[in-house]
Design a protein around this motif. Structure first.
Motif, PDB file in Angstrom:
ATOM      1  N   GLY A  33     100.811  49.521  58.619  1.00 19.00           N
ATOM      2  CA  GLY A  33     100.310  50.098  59.876  1.00 19.00           C
ATOM      3  C   GLY A  33      99.405  49.121  60.615  1.00 19.00           C
ATOM      4  O   GLY A  33      99.480  48.976  61.843  1.00 19.00           O
ATOM      5  N   VAL A  34      98.585  48.419  59.846  1.00 20.98           N
ATOM      6  CA  VAL A  34      97.646  47.471  60.471  1.00 20.98           C
ATOM      7  C   VAL A  34      98.404  46.304  61.104  1.00 20.98           C
ATOM      8  O   VAL A  34      98.182  45.960  62.272  1.00 20.98           O
ATOM      9  N   THR A  35      99.347  45.691  60.355  1.00 17.77           N
ATOM     10  CA  THR A  35     100.067  44.525  60.916  1.00 17.77           C
ATOM     11  C   THR A  35     100.926  44.952  62.106  1.00 17.77           C
ATOM     12  O   THR A  35     101.103  44.203  63.052  1.00 17.77           O
ATOM     13  N   HIS A  36     101.452  46.182  62.020  1.00 16.28           N
ATOM     14  CA  HIS A  36     102.274  46.689  63.135  1.00 16.28           C
ATOM     15  C   HIS A  36     101.394  46.892  64.375  1.00 16.28           C
ATOM     16  O   HIS A  36     101.761  46.493  65.479  1.00 16.28           O
ATOM     17  N   ALA A  37     100.221  47.515  64.155  1.00 14.82           N
ATOM     18  CA  ALA A  37      99.318  47.785  65.281  1.00 14.82           C
ATOM     19  C   ALA A  37      98.840  46.477  65.923  1.00 14.82           C
ATOM     20  O   ALA A  37      98.599  46.421  67.128  1.00 14.82           O
ATOM     21  N   LEU A  38      98.717  45.449  65.119  1.00 11.06           N
ATOM     22  CA  LEU A  38      98.269  44.156  65.657  1.00 11.06           C
ATOM     23  C   LEU A  38      99.392  43.413  66.392  1.00 11.06           C
ATOM     24  O   LEU A  38      99.169  42.348  66.964  1.00 11.06           O
ATOM     25  N   GLY A  39     100.595  43.988  66.344  1.00 12.59           N
ATOM     26  CA  GLY A  39     101.723  43.384  67.068  1.00 12.59           C
ATOM     27  C   GLY A  39     102.290  42.144  66.392  1.00 12.59           C
ATOM     28  O   GLY A  39     102.947  41.319  67.028  1.00 12.59           O
ATOM     29  N   TRP A  40     102.058  42.021  65.103  1.00 12.39           N
ATOM     30  CA  TRP A  40     102.490  40.808  64.412  1.00 12.39           C
ATOM     31  C   TRP A  40     103.993  40.739  64.219  1.00 12.39           C
ATOM     32  O   TRP A  40     104.520  39.702  63.860  1.00 12.39           O
ATOM     33  N   ARG A  41     104.699  41.838  64.428  1.00 11.39           N
ATOM     34  CA  ARG A  41     106.150  41.782  64.218  1.00 11.39           C
ATOM     35  C   ARG A  41     106.828  40.873  65.240  1.00 11.39           C
ATOM     36  O   ARG A  41     107.900  40.358  64.991  1.00 11.39           O
ATOM     37  N   GLU A  42     106.173  40.681  66.402  1.00 12.02           N
ATOM     38  CA  GLU A  42     106.747  39.762  67.395  1.00 12.02           C
ATOM     39  C   GLU A  42     106.901  38.349  66.835  1.00 12.02           C
ATOM     40  O   GLU A  42     107.730  37.581  67.288  1.00 12.02           O
ATOM     41  N   ASN A  43     106.045  38.036  65.842  1.00 10.70           N
ATOM     42  CA  ASN A  43     106.111  36.696  65.250  1.00 10.70           C
ATOM     43  C   ASN A  43     107.312  36.510  64.334  1.00 10.70           C
ATOM     44  O   ASN A  43     107.583  35.393  63.901  1.00 10.70           O
ATOM     45  N   ALA A  44     108.043  37.601  64.060  1.00 11.23           N
ATOM     46  CA  ALA A  44     109.203  37.490  63.164  1.00 11.23           C
ATOM     47  C   ALA A  44     110.285  36.592  63.759  1.00 11.23           C
ATOM     48  O   ALA A  44     111.177  36.136  63.050  1.00 11.23           O
ATOM     49  N   THR A  45     110.183  36.305  65.052  1.00 14.11           N
ATOM     50  CA  THR A  45     111.155  35.398  65.681  1.00 14.11           C
ATOM     51  C   THR A  45     111.104  34.007  65.046  1.00 14.11           C
ATOM     52  O   THR A  45     112.024  33.205  65.194  1.00 14.11           O
ATOM     53  N   ILE A  46     110.039  33.750  64.288  1.00 13.49           N
ATOM     54  CA  ILE A  46     109.913  32.465  63.586  1.00 13.49           C
ATOM     55  C   ILE A  46     111.080  32.276  62.605  1.00 13.49           C
ATOM     56  O   ILE A  46     111.443  31.156  62.261  1.00 13.49           O
ATOM     57  N   LEU A  47     111.694  33.398  62.201  1.00 11.59           N
ATOM     58  CA  LEU A  47     112.854  33.320  61.292  1.00 11.59           C
ATOM     59  C   LEU A  47     114.009  32.538  61.916  1.00 11.59           C
ATOM     60  O   LEU A  47     114.839  31.968  61.214  1.00 11.59           O
ATOM     61  N   THR A  48     114.092  32.556  63.238  1.00 12.01           N
ATOM     62  CA  THR A  48     115.159  31.809  63.903  1.00 12.01           C
ATOM     63  C   THR A  48     114.691  30.405  64.270  1.00 12.01           C
ATOM     64  O   THR A  48     115.415  29.663  64.927  1.00 12.01           O
ATOM     65  N   GLY A  49     113.451  30.082  63.894  1.00  9.90           N
ATOM     66  CA  GLY A  49     112.927  28.768  64.234  1.00  9.90           C
ATOM     67  C   GLY A  49     112.258  28.746  65.593  1.00  9.90           C
ATOM     68  O   GLY A  49     111.890  27.685  66.088  1.00  9.90           O
ATOM     69  N   THR A  50     112.100  29.913  66.209  1.00 12.20           N
ATOM     70  CA  THR A  50     111.461  29.976  67.522  1.00 12.20           C
ATOM     71  C   THR A  50     109.989  30.339  67.362  1.00 12.20           C
ATOM     72  O   THR A  50     109.665  31.282  66.648  1.00 12.20           O
ATOM     73  N   VAL A  51     109.127  29.577  68.014  1.00  9.29           N
ATOM     74  CA  VAL A  51     107.696  29.883  67.954  1.00  9.29           C
ATOM     75  C   VAL A  51     107.358  30.775  69.140  1.00  9.29           C
ATOM     76  O   VAL A  51     107.601  30.407  70.286  1.00  9.29           O
ATOM     77  N   PRO A  52     106.844  31.978  68.866  1.00  7.11           N
ATOM     78  CA  PRO A  52     106.629  32.915  69.977  1.00  7.11           C
ATOM     79  C   PRO A  52     105.438  32.550  70.852  1.00  7.11           C
ATOM     80  O   PRO A  52     104.435  32.025  70.364  1.00  7.11           O
ATOM     81  N   GLY A  53     105.556  32.845  72.117  1.00 10.84           N
ATOM     82  CA  GLY A  53     104.458  32.757  73.084  1.00 10.84           C
ATOM     83  C   GLY A  53     103.633  31.496  72.958  1.00 10.84           C
ATOM     84  O   GLY A  53     104.160  30.390  72.879  1.00 10.84           O
ATOM     85  N   ASP A  54     102.330  31.696  72.922  1.00  6.38           N
ATOM     86  CA  ASP A  54     101.427  30.547  72.863  1.00  6.38           C
ATOM     87  C   ASP A  54     100.859  30.344  71.457  1.00  6.38           C
ATOM     88  O   ASP A  54      99.844  29.681  71.278  1.00  6.38           O
ATOM     89  N   GLU A  55     101.499  30.952  70.467  1.00  4.12           N
ATOM     90  CA  GLU A  55     101.019  30.813  69.092  1.00  4.12           C
ATOM     91  C   GLU A  55     101.267  29.395  68.588  1.00  4.12           C
ATOM     92  O   GLU A  55     102.203  28.724  69.014  1.00  4.12           O
ATOM     93  N   SER A  56     100.440  28.972  67.639  1.00  4.92           N
ATOM     94  CA  SER A  56     100.757  27.723  66.943  1.00  4.92           C
ATOM     95  C   SER A  56     101.778  28.081  65.855  1.00  4.92           C
ATOM     96  O   SER A  56     101.802  29.219  65.369  1.00  4.92           O
ATOM     97  N   PRO A  57     102.616  27.121  65.469  1.00  9.76           N
ATOM     98  CA  PRO A  57     103.623  27.441  64.444  1.00  9.76           C
ATOM     99  C   PRO A  57     103.003  27.980  63.164  1.00  9.76           C
ATOM    100  O   PRO A  57     103.532  28.902  62.539  1.00  9.76           O
TER     101      PRO A  57
END
Lengths: 109, 401
Positions: free
Chosen positions: A30-54
């Motif tokens: 619930g905590v990781t979901h609420a923090l919106g961390w699932r958007e970072n799962a795109t890293i699985l395709t090798g894509t770095v989301p938004g302005d995050e560091s890898p």
């Protein structure tokens, strides 16, 4: 309150302990979901989301995926195991009887 | 009535009972998990009309093309990792929209506008920045063997986009573009003794050849031309030079002298098998069946694709996406397996793949749109394409040879 405290303090390998684990895993998800961390799962395709560091994106993705798979695969197993264990204890007569419990006749190893 | 002390437990055999309970619970739960994520096949596959999932995914992707700032952010994120994905995302979206037009002609007006915008914007980028704009930086690391330099990756996919657009509705500027690209591809293939055209310096890709040959077949259908001899020659050379002996699968990349650079790669083979249906149906079916045998894995209602067969140990490249160890799940390969399974009508594999993405790719549904957080725009457009492909290929296959 005392009952809740006793459940929280119960051994990990007990019906109550399993439920504590279930709640902890689901809460973590619930905590990781609420923090919106699932958007970072795109890293699985090798894509770095938004302005995050890898590095940060990978860390958040890993944390969210661990929590998610814990919540969908592990937590239900703990919840089911809790019920199964209660049934087994009753069926096999291995549950501690209230009188014994009150007397502290059996100790946890 | 359950007592608190029974619930917290402290019997002598508690540990053994706990482990037994956990084992039983896992045996009950794990085989059932897939049922929570399985969807009806009609939601992602239908012989007529546009399936629900396709509509949802198209809405999400069209939203990005209609909103310049969202699109710029998505493209920036993809290009940070791989400029190719920006380009491939366009190709698969154009192919998807064209297939959707076939399935529902009422969509033509809206979707043809988007297709034209994507193709024009792609050609503009190529004109202004050169082909390297859509290639990875190592495209400049050495001179191309064949001069003037061209990339089959770019020519083949632009030809495919133009052909798909024309398959829906004729357009003179796309006709000129398609004819020009087909002429270039044909002459480059013919000039090479191994019929191997570069995508990168001295690096030729099965994926790009399959896509380019499919574009030529689409063009033949539109122009009433005949490149069957070219295709036969390419297939003969591929069978002779590109087969990976332990598996029978085609190698994914090779030099201009047909020396293998990589073995069979999931992220190339599934799509190649689909494209090769327009080139040589026997080879296509054979490659699909072999890919199923050597690359596809399934367990408890879920399925995925390995990037490499067990007999080939290759490094993962950027195209592969992450490869999840132990299970050997290739993100790129698994995405493209959707296309193969859909193209060959493999409903069992398709069902398992869709169940897997619903479970593990973090679907995000918002305002009627659908995207997968564990994917990216090119991955989403590949899945979208898999839900609608069919009518265009069938039209060519059922048309005059």
């Amino acid at each position: 309150m005392k009952a809740i405290y006793q459940i929280l303090k119960s051994p990990s390998l007990s019906p109550a302990g399993f439920l504590v684990w279930t709640c902890a895993i689901v809460a973590l998800f619930g905590v990781t979901h609420a923090l919106g961390w699932r958007e970072n799962a795109t890293i699985l395709t090798g894509t770095v989301p938004g302005d995050e560091s890898p590095g940060a994106a990978s860390l958040k993705a890993m944390a969210h995926m661990a929590a998610y798979f814990g919540a969908t695969l592990v937590a239900p197993v703990f919840a089911l195991a809790s019920g199964i264990m209660v049934l087994l204890q009753r069926r096999l007569g291995s549950g501690r009887r209230p009188a014994q419990a009150a007397a502290g006749a059996e100790k946890d190893p | 009535m359950l007592t608190l002390s029974e619930f917290t437990g402290s019997a002598p055999r508690r540990k053994a009972l706990a482990i037994l309970s956990l084992g039983l619970a896992a045996l009950i739960w794990l085989p059932l998990v897939h049922l929570l994520f399985a969807s009806a096949s009609t939601s992602y596959s239908s012989s007529k009309g546009v399936p629900l999932k396709a509509r949802e995914m198209a809405k999400s992707q069209l939203g990005q093309w209609k909103d310049a700032s969202t699109q710029a952010a998505e493209v920036r994120a993809m290009r940070r990792s791989n400029a190719e994905w920006d380009f491939m995302g366009r190709t698969f979206l154009v192919l998807s929209l064209a297939e959707m037009c076939f399935r529902d002609p009422a969509l033509n007006r809206d979707y043809l506008t988007v297709i034209d915008r994507i193709v024009e914007e792609t050609l503009r980028a190529e004109r202004e920045h050169g082909m390297h704009f859509f290639l990875m930086p190592y495209s400049r690391s050495a001179p191309f063997r064949e001069q003037p330099e061209r990339s089959l990756f770019i020519d083949g996919e632009i030809a495919c986009m133009a052909a798909a657009r024309r398959m829906v509705e004729e357009n003179e500027s796309h006709r000129t573009e398609l004819k020009s690209r087909v002429r270039i591809i044909e002459s480059r293939l013919r000039r090479s003794p191994f019929m191997a055209a570069e995508s990168y310096p001295n690096e030729c890709w099965l994926f790009d050849h399959a896509m380019a040959l499919a574009a030529i077949r689409l063009s033949d259908h539109l122009e009433h031309e005949d490149h069957r001899a070219l295709m036969r020659d390419w297939v003969a050379r591929a069978r002779k030079n590109l087969i990976h002996a332990p598996t029978g699968l085609l190698c994914s990349s090779y030099t201009t002298e047909a020396g293998p650079l990589d073995g069979p790669e999931g992220s190339s083979l599934w799509l190649s098998a689909h494209c090769l249906r327009l080139v040589d149906e026997t080879l296509a079916r054979e490659q699909y069946d072999l890919a199923r045998r050597w690359l596809e894995r399934h367990f408890c209602g879920f399925a995925w694709s390995r990037e490499w067969p067990v007999s080939w140990k290759g490094p993962t490249d950027i195209d592969s996406g992450a490869v999840i160890p132990i299970l050997d799940i290739g993100a790129g390969a698994s995405g493209l397996a959707f296309v193969g399974a859909s193209s060959f009508g493999d409903s069992a594999l398709l069902q398992r793949l869709h169940t897997t993405v619903e479970f593990a790719a973090f679907p995000a549904r918002k305002s009627g749109g659908l995207r997968y957080c564990a994917s990216n725009p090119v991955g989403d457009s590949v899945i979208l394409y898999s839900t609608v492909l069919g009518p265009m290929w069938n039209k060519v296959l059922q048309g005059p040879p």
